[in-house]
Design a protein around this motif. Structure first.
Motif, PDB file in Angstrom:
ATOM      1  N   ASP A   1       1.220   6.660  -1.027  1.00 50.39           N
ATOM      2  CA  ASP A   1       0.109   5.738  -0.852  1.00 50.39           C
ATOM      3  C   ASP A   1      -0.244   5.196  -2.230  1.00 50.39           C
ATOM      4  OD1 ASP A   1      -0.197   6.292   1.940  1.00 50.39           O
ATOM      5  OD2 ASP A   1      -1.168   8.182   1.387  1.00 50.39           O
TER       6      ASP A   1
ATOM      7  N   THR B   1       0.808  -1.220   0.000  1.00 41.74           N
ATOM      8  CA  THR B   1       0.000   0.000   0.000  1.00 41.74           C
ATOM      9  C   THR B   1       0.839   1.267   0.000  1.00 41.74           C
ATOM     10  OG1 THR B   1      -0.161   0.003   2.422  1.00 41.74           O
ATOM     11  CG2 THR B   1      -1.888  -1.159   1.199  1.00 41.74           C
ATOM     12  N   GLY B   2       2.181   1.136  -0.002  1.00 41.36           N
ATOM     13  CA  GLY B   2       3.010   2.318  -0.087  1.00 41.36           C
ATOM     14  C   GLY B   2       4.268   2.241   0.751  1.00 41.36           C
TER      15      GLY B   2
ATOM     16  N   GLU C   1       6.896  10.032   1.235  1.00 42.96           N
ATOM     17  CA  GLU C   1       5.915   8.974   1.464  1.00 42.96           C
ATOM     18  C   GLU C   1       4.978   8.864   0.268  1.00 42.96           C
ATOM     19  OE1 GLU C   1       3.270   9.580   4.745  1.00 42.96           O
ATOM     20  OE2 GLU C   1       3.328  11.755   4.552  1.00 42.96           O
TER      21      GLU C   1
END
Length: 294
Positions: free
Chosen positions: A240, A226-227, A238
């Motif tokens: 996602d 999911t990331g 970051e």
């Protein structure tokens, strides 16, 4: 990154290039490469992946040609250069022809492997040839024309004996802010009898390059399907991942293209970059290239 590593190898080795193209009609990638088994059997191939499917066509090794003077790879009637690609493939379930021309390539500031480029026994080596370049032309795949006029391209390569046993890879250069492009790879690395989770990543944004890497002290805070979250000094990156159905590709294992992985050509992903807790950008890309192998 444009020199050829496989010409004098005799067993358990692979070398492949990844030419990714994104246009108004969708995305298509071509993966030409060379495979050498443990027994020394050599073959060459071209893989094709789009939003709707993937294909693999193998050729005898005699169909492979590489020019040392200029970056040029030829497999059968397919030609891959820094100026563009010419495609002419016919096989079971596959008919693909066309030509895509490239604008000037944009290499990164230095070798993405850093000091690891000097180590001769790395299981898998990675190179970024161009983070972003303009496209013109088109290809026709099984009767469907895919225009690349006004599109964006990306080129990388890998070589060694095998892909990592587990890894995340993501690449995107299609954002609302056209100055942004991203490549991130996080993988389990065998090294001197041990294993560690390593990272190489590049973000290009508004004319500046941000490099995240194990050899620069990056900390991998999160890495999943999911990331991810990466922290290095004053910077935090970051993402996602909003994944969509992926398609089958072949990957090297001890030189042979015998391992099955899956790549998503059209994921959506939200990326955020911070410096000293100050948000530098928050961008969502579409048609993101994404692989997660566990």
């Amino acid at each position: 990154m444009t020199d050829y590593r496989s010409l004098h190898r005799h067993r358990s080795f692979f070398e492949g290039w990844y030419f990714r193209h994104q246009g108004a009609d969708g995305a298509v990638a071509f993966i030409p490469g060379v495979s050498i088994s443990k027994q020394g059997k050599k073959s060459t191939f071209v893989q094709v992946i789009t939003k709707s499917g993937s294909f693999n066509q193998t050729y005898p090794y005699t169909a492979f040609r590489a020019c040392r003077k200029n970056f040029s790879v030829r497999i059968g009637r397919n030609v891959f250069t820094e100026k563009g690609v010419h495609i002419d493939m016919n096989g079971p379930g596959l008919h693909c022809t066309g030509e895509i021309r490239y604008g000037p390539l944009t290499p990164i500031s230095s070798d993405i492997m850093g000091p690891f480029r000097l180590i001769p026994f790395m299981e898998c080596n990675h190179g970024v040839i161009s983070m972003k370049h303009s496209l013109t032309g088109s290809v026709t795949l099984n009767g469907e024309s895919i225009s690349m006029d006004g599109g964006i391209g990306y080129i990388e390569k890998d070589w060694g004996s095998s892909f990592p046993s587990s890894y995340l890879w993501v690449q995107c250069n299609r954002f609302s802010d056209s100055s942004c492009s991203v490549m991130v790879s996080i993988a389990e690395i065998p090294f001197c009898g041990t294993r560690f989770q390593g990272c190489i990543a590049v973000v290009c944004f508004q004319g500046r390059e941000y490099r995240f890497a194990t050899y620069r002290g990056v900390k991998i805070i999160r890495c999943s399907e999911t990331g991810f979250i990466l922290k290095q000094g004053d910077y935090l990156l970051e993402a996602d991942i909003l994944s969509k159905p992926a398609h089958q590709l072949l990957a090297p294992q001890s030189g042979e293209m015998s391992r099955v992985i899956r790549e998503n050509m059209s994921a959506a992903a939200r990326f955020r970059l911070y410096e000293n807790n100050l948000l530098l950008f928050d961008l969502t890309g579409d048609e993101v290239g994404f692989e997660y192998v566990k």
